[in-house]
Enzyme design. Structure first.
Site, mmCIF file in Angstrom:
data_model
loop_
_atom_site.group_PDB
_atom_site.id
_atom_site.type_symbol
_atom_site.label_atom_id
_atom_site.label_comp_id
_atom_site.label_asym_id
_atom_site.label_seq_id
_atom_site.Cartn_x
_atom_site.Cartn_y
_atom_site.Cartn_z
ATOM 1 N N ILE A 280 0.973 -1.241 0.089
ATOM 2 C CA ILE A 280 0.042 -0.184 0.009
ATOM 3 C C ILE A 280 0.838 1.236 0.042
ATOM 4 C CG2 ILE A 280 -1.705 1.225 1.172
ATOM 5 C CD1 ILE A 280 -2.601 -1.480 2.410
ATOM 6 N N CYS B 45 -13.644 -1.425 0.910
ATOM 7 C CA CYS B 45 -13.202 -2.118 -0.265
ATOM 8 C C CYS B 45 -13.868 -3.250 -0.634
ATOM 9 C CB CYS B 45 -11.688 -2.476 0.255
ATOM 10 S SG CYS B 45 -11.639 -3.772 1.678
#
Length: 252
Positions: free
Chosen positions: A132, A156
């Site tokens: 990330i 998500c």
């Protein structure tokens, strides 16, 4: 002794207690109580399987739904059956962490309900190559820390790993301990918790976020609002010091 007397004597003997306590204070009596059987009555609440169709339309939250803190929620990807529930939240914004184009059906729902979409697409922490980006996570946190975007839903695909990382970094801003942060992360990511996610949260530097926050529109959380003036002053002073060092290096 005549027959009548014999019968009376025999009856008196039969009435004497057969067992005595050794102390001689009271006889030991064995009592057996019999109760009639209670008929079995089916319990509609617990015996019958629950039919999801019996619930009202506005009682179907998205997968992994929960409240993070006042006016911030988390979940997996909303589906059509979740729309009535989401309307109840009176959302102003949705923050998604998916990389793919946002589903057209969901875009239509947002448009019809005046909900703003923030998309910070990240791939997630999957060994050995994907991770990330911290700058994307920083921008997502700045969005969360602006109460003008509240109420807001973070999601998500499953509401587990990427959402868990963002919430974990938010908890660092709220001054949670790592133990509490990881416990919350594992609660929602089980049974497939990722050690790289927890490492990312632990090593995430919140200082860039503190530099970018709009302090005039901070959420009214005690752990944030109480320290905001001090953090803002510290950030300004640090920026001045950094600028001074840069000018000194340039003059050399």
């Amino acid at each position: 002794m005549n027959t009548l007397e014999e019968n009376v004597t025999r009856g008196a003997d039969q009435l004497q207690p057969q067992h005595h306590d050794e102390s001689g204070l009271s006889p030991l009596v064995s009592v057996s109580i019999m109760t009639p059987p209670i008929p079995s009555v089916p319990n509609k609440v617990f015996d019958e399987p629950i039919n999801p169709g019996e619930f009202p339309d506005d009682m179907h939250p998205p997968e992994n739904f929960a409240m993070v803190c006042p006016y911030i929620y988390r979940s997996g990807m909303p589906k059509k059956r979740n729309y009535p529930f989401l309307k109840k939240l009176k959302l102003k914004s949705i923050l998604t962490l998916i990389l793919e184009e946002y589903p057209q059906q969901n875009q239509t729902f947002l448009s019809h309900n005046g909900i703003r979409l923030f998309q910070f697409g990240v791939a997630g922490n999957k060994e050995p190559f994907a991770d990330i980006p911290e700058d994307v996570m920083c921008e997502a946190l700045v969005t969360l820390m602006d109460r003008r975007n509240h109420p807001i839903l973070i999601h998500c695909n499953k509401g587990k790993h990427r959402t868990g990382c963002l919430v974990g970094c938010l908890r660092k801003l709220q001054e949670w301990s790592n133990t509490s942060i990881f416990d919350e992360y594992r609660r929602y990511s089980a049974p497939k918790s990722r050690s790289m996610d927890q490492q990312f949260i632990e090593l995430f530097d919140v200082r860039p976020v503190l530099h970018k926050i709009d302090y005039c529109h901070l959420p009214l959380w005690p752990t944030i609002s109480d320290i905001a003036p001090f953090v803002k002053r510290h950030c300004i002073e640090q920026s001045r010091n950094n600028n001074g060092e840069d000018e000194a290096d340039t003059s050399r």
